[in-house]
Design an enzyme around this catalytic site. Sequence first.
Site, PDB file in Angstrom:
ATOM      1  N   LYS A 180      25.948  -5.895 -25.470  1.00 47.45           N
ATOM      2  CA  LYS A 180      27.187  -5.644 -24.457  1.00 47.45           C
ATOM      3  C   LYS A 180      28.045  -4.686 -24.803  1.00 47.45           C
ATOM      4  O   LYS A 180      28.660  -3.653 -24.036  1.00 47.45           O
ATOM      5  CB  LYS A 180      27.797  -6.878 -24.363  1.00 47.45           C
ATOM      6  CG  LYS A 180      27.159  -8.152 -23.525  1.00 47.45           C
ATOM      7  CD  LYS A 180      27.677  -9.293 -23.689  1.00 47.45           C
ATOM      8  CE  LYS A 180      27.043 -10.475 -22.857  1.00 47.45           C
ATOM      9  NZ  LYS A 180      27.387 -11.635 -22.885  1.00 47.45           N
ATOM     10  N   GLN A 225      31.424 -15.500 -25.840  1.00 49.01           N
ATOM     11  CA  GLN A 225      29.839 -15.635 -25.854  1.00 49.01           C
ATOM     12  C   GLN A 225      29.845 -17.187 -25.964  1.00 49.01           C
ATOM     13  O   GLN A 225      30.049 -17.995 -26.702  1.00 49.01           O
ATOM     14  CB  GLN A 225      29.389 -14.973 -27.079  1.00 49.01           C
ATOM     15  CG  GLN A 225      27.914 -14.793 -26.929  1.00 49.01           C
ATOM     16  CD  GLN A 225      27.193 -14.181 -25.764  1.00 49.01           C
ATOM     17  OE1 GLN A 225      27.915 -13.277 -25.265  1.00 49.01           O
ATOM     18  NE2 GLN A 225      25.972 -14.754 -25.341  1.00 49.01           N
ATOM     19  N   ASP A 270      32.833 -13.130 -16.519  1.00 49.96           N
ATOM     20  CA  ASP A 270      31.748 -14.256 -16.666  1.00 49.96           C
ATOM     21  C   ASP A 270      31.644 -14.992 -15.370  1.00 49.96           C
ATOM     22  O   ASP A 270      30.700 -15.627 -14.808  1.00 49.96           O
ATOM     23  CB  ASP A 270      31.759 -15.069 -17.894  1.00 49.96           C
ATOM     24  CG  ASP A 270      30.938 -14.718 -18.950  1.00 49.96           C
ATOM     25  OD1 ASP A 270      29.829 -14.311 -18.649  1.00 49.96           O
ATOM     26  OD2 ASP A 270      31.216 -15.165 -19.972  1.00 49.96           O
TER      27      ASP A 270
HETATM   28  N1  LIG Z   1      29.840 -16.110 -22.046  1.00 47.77           N
HETATM   29  C1  LIG Z   1      28.279 -16.080 -21.784  1.00 47.77           C
HETATM   30  N2  LIG Z   1      27.285 -16.588 -22.643  1.00 47.77           N
HETATM   31  C2  LIG Z   1      26.018 -16.192 -22.359  1.00 47.77           C
HETATM   32  C3  LIG Z   1      25.543 -15.727 -21.191  1.00 47.77           C
HETATM   33  C4  LIG Z   1      26.628 -15.272 -20.526  1.00 47.77           C
HETATM   34  O1  LIG Z   1      26.102 -14.788 -19.262  1.00 47.77           O
HETATM   35  N3  LIG Z   1      27.971 -15.391 -20.670  1.00 47.77           N
HETATM   36  N4  LIG Z   1      24.450 -15.542 -20.890  1.00 47.77           N
HETATM   37  C5  LIG Z   1      23.406 -16.031 -22.116  1.00 47.77           C
HETATM   38  C6  LIG Z   1      22.907 -15.009 -22.947  1.00 47.77           C
HETATM   39  N5  LIG Z   1      23.001 -13.513 -22.473  1.00 47.77           N
HETATM   40  C7  LIG Z   1      24.187 -12.862 -22.284  1.00 47.77           C
HETATM   41  O2  LIG Z   1      25.051 -13.201 -22.888  1.00 47.77           O
HETATM   42  C8  LIG Z   1      22.057 -12.582 -22.255  1.00 47.77           C
HETATM   43  C9  LIG Z   1      20.518 -13.195 -22.459  1.00 47.77           C
HETATM   44  C10 LIG Z   1      19.447 -12.459 -22.443  1.00 47.77           C
HETATM   45  C11 LIG Z   1      19.587 -11.106 -22.369  1.00 47.77           C
HETATM   46  C12 LIG Z   1      18.456 -10.127 -22.180  1.00 47.77           C
HETATM   47  O3  LIG Z   1      18.582  -8.951 -22.045  1.00 47.77           O
HETATM   48  N6  LIG Z   1      17.203 -10.816 -22.615  1.00 47.77           N
HETATM   49  C13 LIG Z   1      15.951  -9.812 -22.638  1.00 47.77           C
HETATM   50  C14 LIG Z   1      15.287 -10.382 -24.075  1.00 47.77           C
HETATM   51  C15 LIG Z   1      16.093 -10.330 -25.253  1.00 47.77           C
HETATM   52  C16 LIG Z   1      15.551 -10.976 -26.534  1.00 47.77           C
HETATM   53  O4  LIG Z   1      14.706 -10.551 -27.120  1.00 47.77           O
HETATM   54  O5  LIG Z   1      16.300 -11.901 -26.820  1.00 47.77           O
HETATM   55  C17 LIG Z   1      15.077 -10.029 -21.631  1.00 47.77           C
HETATM   56  O6  LIG Z   1      14.976 -11.120 -21.286  1.00 47.77           O
HETATM   57  O7  LIG Z   1      14.419  -9.065 -21.327  1.00 47.77           O
HETATM   58  C18 LIG Z   1      20.879 -10.550 -22.252  1.00 47.77           C
HETATM   59  C19 LIG Z   1      21.935 -11.347 -22.174  1.00 47.77           C
HETATM   60  C20 LIG Z   1      23.709 -17.020 -22.830  1.00 47.77           C
HETATM   61  N7  LIG Z   1      25.097 -17.039 -23.215  1.00 47.77           N
END
Ligand SMILES: Nc1nc2c(c(=O)[nH]1)N[C@@H](CN(C=O)c1ccc(C(=O)N[C@@H](CCC(=O)O)C(=O)O)cc1)CN2
Length: 297
Positions: free
Chosen positions: A53, A97, A120
Amino acid sequence: MTTVIDGKAVAADVVAKVRVAAEQLIAKTGVVPGIAVVIVGHDPASQVYVASKGKKAKECGFHSIEHALSSDTSESDLVALVEKLNADPAIHGILVQLPLPNHIDAGKIIQTIAADKDVDGFHFTNVGKLGTGELDTAFVPCTPAGSMLLIERALGRDLSGLNAVVVGRSNIVGKPMANLLLNANATVTVAHSRTKDLPALCRSADILVAAVGRPEMIKGDWVKPGATVIDVGINRLDGGANGKSKLVGDVDYASAAEQAGAITPVPGGVGPMTIALLMANTVVSAFRAAGQAAPRF
Ligand SMILES: Nc1nc2c(c(=O)[nH]1)N[C@@H](CN(C=O)c1ccc(C(=O)N[C@@H](CCC(=O)O)C(=O)O)cc1)CN2
């Protein structure tokens, strides 16, 4: 032929547009979009997401700050930090987060974030606005908003008359996803652990969104031929290459891809959209704070 929906490419496109919008806002008003990301504790996946982020925010030309707090931070100290960020005019987006350590009430922290900085989209005010279709002033949660963009791009048509099934009813994904699909005129069913004959219900879906948190639960024979399948799941399983964990979604990709018209992979589907839409929400917040008409993404 099945289309593999490239979330990375669409996310890159959104981020490029956010950057242009930020440059225009800065040139016109001098307001630099600002985001604060708060992490409590040392969850490795959360640390990776928070670092991404910060990196994307810099790429967009934002003012970006990170508060990394120890896992024994008290709830009252976290509330005090959020209140300080609420009052900081250089910050337009605040994100705490998730998950938070168990001794902190996540609901209380989310409701402490000022609704107009809640990028969010989890605050009751934003949840209510999404539920009533007040999208011009709402923030929509990033994962469902990103999923919706992927659906719109994959289908390239109005969703009227299409059946959508959302598997999962979380506040963060399932419920807002259902509302977005409803606002787009799809006929929406939300399924969950007590739904009867889930495979048959899924087979009725022109748009199938899996957000249930169970690795590879949705099989190919649950998918209607030609359906658009959006896999929100991110599950880490043992048994990847070099002794590392392997990432899988809530959909059994190999069998579902044989049936679907379009499908998101994991990784590289919905995940990258979550961070791109966070950037979009933040620049929108800065436009609103500067009294300017906000762009749409
Ligand atoms: N306050 C928040 N917490 C969390 C959120 C949110 O939207 N707001 N979402 C999830 C985690 N998340 C962002 O925070 C998130 C999850 C996954 C990815 C992502 O790019 N995933 C990749 C794989 C990356 C890896 O190897 O882990 C993909 O799917 O290609 C980005 C953001 C929980 N918490």
